[in-house]
Design a protein around this motif. Structure first.
Motif, mmCIF file in Angstrom:
data_model
loop_
_atom_site.group_PDB
_atom_site.id
_atom_site.type_symbol
_atom_site.label_atom_id
_atom_site.label_comp_id
_atom_site.label_asym_id
_atom_site.label_seq_id
_atom_site.Cartn_x
_atom_site.Cartn_y
_atom_site.Cartn_z
ATOM 1 N N GLU A 179 0.843 -1.198 0.000
ATOM 2 C CA GLU A 179 0.000 0.000 0.000
ATOM 3 C C GLU A 179 0.878 1.248 0.000
ATOM 4 N N LEU A 238 3.012 3.472 3.246
ATOM 5 C CA LEU A 238 3.390 2.721 4.447
ATOM 6 C C LEU A 238 4.840 2.228 4.371
ATOM 7 N N GLY A 293 -3.552 1.712 5.582
ATOM 8 C CA GLY A 293 -3.157 2.204 4.269
ATOM 9 C C GLY A 293 -4.328 2.799 3.513
#
Ligand code: SF4
Ligand code: SF4
Length: 426
Positions: free
Chosen positions: A156, A159, A320
């Protein structure tokens, strides 16, 4: 380089830092799918850091420990991510940071049953969001494990918390994997990382040549969302294309997250329960994004204040941008499953503007029809959602990420699943 890539690069290069502790902590008692831990402390009682404050109620619950010393205010219902009310044990921090006496660090390897007990006692749950108790997962794994995959694929955007653990705390990370594999006895251990983080191969190289990590290897997988989802990851590592009802566990494959094996190291070697979480704070609204370690139970609003975000004109996402949950209440706390707090410019969303382009269908790794979930939810038609196999959705968010009309597919999916769990429609 776009803003998203620039922010990801920025937090990747930063060490994990700590923030000032919050005056109040809101400790969620729920773990997997609403199974609750039972409080073992009374209102007004003084507690010490690392003390057990809520214990197992059933096999799917998880122990909860105090991240600070202070006083128990009581159990109250507060908003979790997504706005649902959940019981939380509230602690008033006395800023004394007094700890219970922890046993000496482990020098040798304890027997497997002791490792399992340490993981259970520490309250470790899957750190990817669902929060399934880790000890139960390893107990149910069975005898004949072929592959243990450690999921280092943070696919994601924004992150980088797992990356920080793998790069900064490599020894503890490797030891956590080895200890868990003492239980699993998998024939091979595969650490999966993304192509964009290939430099980790050089960080891991001195460990991979050590006899104590024999059988470990690194698999670099191509980037892109949802490569880190269990289904895609298993396929990338083993070549097996699984789909429900065939699950990884049934094929002798166990997948754990970076934060889970790191917590196992802390539990078994350092004898410390889970009281904090390393997460990424980023997004368009954060002036100085970074990876931080915060006590579980810290209100998101407090985290953001410390990071210089004070305006409520932003949309806040816990997790995310794909699989995270919108935070409607800034007092919602960081949980054991929180890997990020993201801050975006607020967008207005029209709930009825599906243009039928079919992109969500093409994007779905489970070959579902996500537009039907938005339609079913809008019409209040749970039967429609069920008929289109909502239960097979792995909540990866790929559908919503490609929708040109900002149809709130994930909100429909989460709400629909919650309603179906309450009782299937006829
Ligand atoms: S419906 Fe959406 S969230 Fe569910 S599996 Fe398909 S793409 Fe992922
Ligand atoms: S991608 Fe969005 S607009 Fe296109 S069919 Fe799916 S829900 Fe409708």
């Amino acid at each position: 380089m776009n803003r998203e890539a620039a922010l990801t690069k920025m937090t990747k290069g930063q060490p994990v830092r700590e923030l000032a502790n919050s005056p109040f902590l809101y400790m969620p008692l729920s773990a997997y799918r609403g199974h609750f831990a039972r409080p073992v402390v009374r209102e007004g009682e003084r507690v010490l850091k690392y003390q057990l404050i809520a214990g197992l109620k059933d096999a799917f619950s998880a122990n909860v420990h105090a991240p600070v010393s202070g006083t128990v205010v009581g159990v109250r219902d507060f908003s979790g991510a997504g706005g649902e009310k959940v019981p939380m044990l509230v602690l008033k921090n006395d800023f004394q940071d007094e700890c219970i006496a922890l046993p000496d660090e482990e020098r040798g390897d304890p027997p497997p049953e002791a490792i399992l007990q340490a993981i259970e006692a520490a309250g470790i749950v899957g750190a990817g969001g669902a929060q399934f108790p880790a000890a139960l997962k390893y107990r149910l794994a069975g005898e004949d494990i072929k592959t243990f995959i450690v999921n280092g694929v943070e696919c994601e955007p924004y992150l980088t918390a797992d990356y920080a653990v793998m790069r900064e705390r490599t020894q503890a990370f490797f030891e956590g994997i080895r200890l868990v594999n003492t239980l699993l006895r998998a024939k091979e251990v595969v650490i999966a990382i993304e192509e964009k983080n290939r430099e980790l191969e050089a960080v891991f190289a001195p460990f991979l040549t050590q006899p104590r990590y024999a059988g470990f290897r690194v698999k670099v997988v191509s980037g892109g969302y949802p490569q880190g989802s269990q289904w895609q990851l298993v396929c990338a590592v083993t070549g097996l294309e699984l789909a429900p009802p065939r699950h990884a566990a049934g094929e002798g494959i166990v997948v754990s997250n970076v934060a889970t094996v790191y917590a196992a190291y802390q539990a078994v070697v350092e004898k410390r329960p889970v009281v904090s979480r390393i997460l990424t704070v980023s997004g368009e609204g954060v002036g100085h994004p970074g990876n931080i370690e915060v006590p579980i139970g810290t209100p998101v609003g407090y985290v953001l204040e410390q990071m210089g975000v004070s305006s409520d004109r932003y949309t806040i996402v816990l997790g995310g941008p794909m699989m995270g949950r919108l935070v409607t209440d800034w007092s919602s706390p960081v949980t054991k499953g929180t890997n990020g707090v993201l801050v975006f410019e607020r967008q207005t969303v029209d709930r009825e503007n599906c243009i039928g382009c079919g992109r969500c269908i093409d994007a779905c790794p489970m070959r579902l029809m996500p537009l039907k979930y938005a339609e079913g939810w809008r019409l209040g038609n749970l039967v429609m959602m069920k008929r289109h196999d909502l239960n097979l959705c792995v909540e990866c968010g790929a559908c919503e990420s490609v929708c040109p009309s900002n149809v709130p597919l994930m909100a429909s999916i989460f709400s629909g699943k919650a309603r179906l769990r309450e009782g299937s429609p006829s």
